[in-house]
Design a protein around this motif. Structure first.
Motif, mmCIF file in Angstrom:
data_model
loop_
_atom_site.group_PDB
_atom_site.id
_atom_site.type_symbol
_atom_site.label_atom_id
_atom_site.label_comp_id
_atom_site.label_asym_id
_atom_site.label_seq_id
_atom_site.Cartn_x
_atom_site.Cartn_y
_atom_site.Cartn_z
ATOM 1 N N ILE A 177 -0.920 -44.603 20.555
ATOM 2 C CA ILE A 177 -0.077 -43.588 21.202
ATOM 3 C C ILE A 177 0.485 -44.133 22.512
ATOM 4 N N ARG A 178 -0.357 -44.804 23.285
ATOM 5 C CA ARG A 178 0.084 -45.370 24.563
ATOM 6 C C ARG A 178 1.125 -46.461 24.347
ATOM 7 N N ASP A 179 0.881 -47.344 23.380
ATOM 8 C CA ASP A 179 1.811 -48.444 23.116
ATOM 9 C C ASP A 179 3.169 -47.925 22.646
ATOM 10 N N ALA A 180 3.158 -46.846 21.859
ATOM 11 C CA ALA A 180 4.397 -46.326 21.304
ATOM 12 C C ALA A 180 5.205 -45.532 22.317
ATOM 13 N N THR A 181 4.518 -44.943 23.313
ATOM 14 C CA THR A 181 5.206 -44.013 24.218
ATOM 15 C C THR A 181 5.212 -44.447 25.673
ATOM 16 N N GLY A 182 4.311 -45.349 26.051
ATOM 17 C CA GLY A 182 4.178 -45.713 27.462
ATOM 18 C C GLY A 182 3.385 -44.704 28.262
ATOM 19 N N ALA A 183 2.745 -43.740 27.596
ATOM 20 C CA ALA A 183 1.970 -42.705 28.287
ATOM 21 C C ALA A 183 0.695 -43.291 28.876
ATOM 22 N N ASP A 184 0.157 -42.619 29.885
ATOM 23 C CA ASP A 184 -1.127 -43.059 30.432
ATOM 24 C C ASP A 184 -2.243 -42.629 29.483
ATOM 25 N N GLU A 185 -3.425 -43.138 29.715
ATOM 26 C CA GLU A 185 -4.526 -42.904 28.778
ATOM 27 C C GLU A 185 -4.877 -41.424 28.664
ATOM 28 N N GLU A 186 -4.906 -40.731 29.791
ATOM 29 C CA GLU A 186 -5.273 -39.317 29.759
ATOM 30 C C GLU A 186 -4.266 -38.508 28.935
ATOM 31 N N SER A 187 -2.980 -38.765 29.145
ATOM 32 C CA SER A 187 -1.944 -38.029 28.407
ATOM 33 C C SER A 187 -2.002 -38.359 26.918
ATOM 34 N N ALA A 188 -2.243 -39.629 26.611
ATOM 35 C CA ALA A 188 -2.315 -40.042 25.205
ATOM 36 C C ALA A 188 -3.509 -39.402 24.514
ATOM 37 N N ARG A 189 -4.628 -39.370 25.203
ATOM 38 C CA ARG A 189 -5.829 -38.781 24.607
ATOM 39 C C ARG A 189 -5.654 -37.272 24.405
ATOM 40 N N ARG A 190 -5.045 -36.598 25.383
ATOM 41 C CA ARG A 190 -4.826 -35.160 25.272
ATOM 42 C C ARG A 190 -3.859 -34.853 24.121
ATOM 43 N N ALA A 191 -2.789 -35.630 24.004
ATOM 44 C CA ALA A 191 -1.827 -35.404 22.926
ATOM 45 C C ALA A 191 -2.466 -35.662 21.570
ATOM 46 N N GLY A 192 -3.319 -36.682 21.521
ATOM 47 C CA GLY A 192 -4.011 -36.969 20.266
ATOM 48 C C GLY A 192 -4.891 -35.822 19.824
ATOM 49 N N MET A 193 -5.573 -35.200 20.779
ATOM 50 C CA MET A 193 -6.423 -34.051 20.456
ATOM 51 C C MET A 193 -5.574 -32.867 20.007
ATOM 52 N N GLU A 194 -4.476 -32.601 20.710
ATOM 53 C CA GLU A 194 -3.606 -31.481 20.353
ATOM 54 C C GLU A 194 -2.972 -31.700 18.977
ATOM 55 N N ALA A 195 -2.802 -32.963 18.613
ATOM 56 C CA ALA A 195 -2.194 -33.293 17.320
ATOM 57 C C ALA A 195 -3.219 -33.356 16.204
ATOM 58 N N GLY A 196 -4.468 -33.011 16.525
ATOM 59 C CA GLY A 196 -5.505 -33.038 15.502
ATOM 60 C C GLY A 196 -5.860 -34.429 15.032
ATOM 61 N N GLY A 197 -5.680 -35.421 15.903
ATOM 62 C CA GLY A 197 -6.001 -36.790 15.545
ATOM 63 C C GLY A 197 -4.908 -37.515 14.787
ATOM 64 N N ASP A 198 -3.738 -36.892 14.662
ATOM 65 C CA ASP A 198 -2.614 -37.523 13.970
ATOM 66 C C ASP A 198 -1.740 -38.221 15.009
ATOM 67 N N ALA A 199 -1.807 -39.562 15.028
ATOM 68 C CA ALA A 199 -1.069 -40.321 16.033
ATOM 69 C C ALA A 199 0.431 -40.079 15.931
ATOM 70 N N ARG A 200 0.934 -39.882 14.719
ATOM 71 C CA ARG A 200 2.375 -39.672 14.544
ATOM 72 C C ARG A 200 2.837 -38.425 15.290
#
Length: 304
Positions: free
Chosen positions: A244-267
């Motif tokens: 998620i971080r590599d694809a978007t440039g997001a910081d780790e906290e934002s990437a981890r939060r988005a991953g959780m909100e997405a139910g573990g779906d990186a896409r």
């Protein structure tokens, strides 16, 4: 070389470099194995035009919703099953999308069922029971002579199903039975006839190309990132965050939060961050794109 040996497939002939193999020490043996292995990639390179044509046919079938089947005996069958089994965790696809069939059934995955490969009728029956119109079948046989595989290919042809053959001899009988022949002529093994060596390595390399390229073309990869992977353990969950971080440039906290909100779906997480949207519209875009991530990105870009 005797007259009889000339009629054997090259993969069954003696390797002149290893005729005194039993007299070598460990370092000499592994050096010889390594030297012979280095020739395999170049032989695969020689077959790239055949491999390309076969993969294009596979992608066309799978784009229309068809399934991919590998069928083989012994080492060849096990390699097909290995490649098929790695597609769901790597690319997040259904286990039914890529399938491996081995002569002798599931017991043959761990235990040799040597006589099973001689039954061409069983190969035909097994294949007919599993495939349907719209699928594609890849027959794998190092020698290119395995009756079980040839029987399966003939049945696939009868059913109108596209056929690919992977063998490690030139002018192999298998090649004459398929629409898309692939011949990787690796030459004699250092242990005569032990095609789990160079031939097995060549087959694994070709299978890697088939499944990986097909999944890339189906939109299961973004850039070179496994955006469709299944985060089923802690290591993979951490990999998901890095993706998620590599694809978007997001910081780790934002990437981890988005991953959780997405139910573990990186896409979904990547689309959420890229377009500033919630998980529902991100998932809807993926559904509209039939799971093709690049197309989902294009759809959302056009809607902005």
């Amino acid at each position: 070389m005797t007259q009889k040996a000339k009629h054997h497939p090259v993969t069954e002939q003696r390797n002149e470099k290893s005729q005194h193999l039993d007299r070598l020490n460990v370092q000499e043996i592994v050096t010889l194995i390594n030297e012979e292995d280095q020739t395999v990639a170049l032989k695969v390179k020689d077959a790239l035009p055949q491999i390309t044509a076969a993969i294009e046919a596979v992608v066309e079938v799978m784009t229309r919703g068809g399934r991919l089947f590998y069928i083989g005996a012994g080492t060849s069958g096990r390699l097909g099953i290995l490649d098929a089994s790695e597609c769901p965790p790597t690319f997040g696809v259904s286990p039914e999308l890529v399938n491996g069939i081995i002569a002798g059934g599931e017991v043959a995955i761990r235990s040799a069922v040597e006589n099973a490969e001689d039954d061409s009728e069983e190969g035909a029956r097994t294949l007919a029971a599993m495939v349907q119109p719209g699928d594609v079948v890849v027959g794998i046989a190092a020698s290119g002579t395995t009756p079980y595989v040839i029987g399966a290919m003939r049945e696939a042809n009868r059913l109108g199903i596209p056929t690919v053959g992977i063998s490690c001899n030139q002018n192999a009988p298998l090649s004459a039975e398929v629409k898309y022949p692939i011949e990787v002529a690796v030459g004699p093994e250092i242990v005569t006839g032990s095609t789990r060596l160079k031939a097995g390595t060549a087959q694994k390399m070709v299978l890697n190309m088939i499944s990986t390229t097909a999944m890339i073309r189906l939109g299961k990869v973004y850039g070179n990132l496994m955006v469709n992977m299944q985060a089923t353990n802690q290591k993979l969950r951490e990999r998901m965050v890095r993706i998620i971080r590599d694809a978007t440039g997001a910081d780790e906290e934002s990437a981890r939060r988005a991953g959780m909100e997405a139910g573990g779906d990186a896409r979904i997480a990547i689309l959420m961050i890229m377009f500033g949207i919630g998980s529902a519209p991100a998932e809807a875009a993926l559904t509209q794109a039939r799971g093709h991530f690049g197309e989902a990105v294009n759809l959302l870009s056009q809607s902005k």
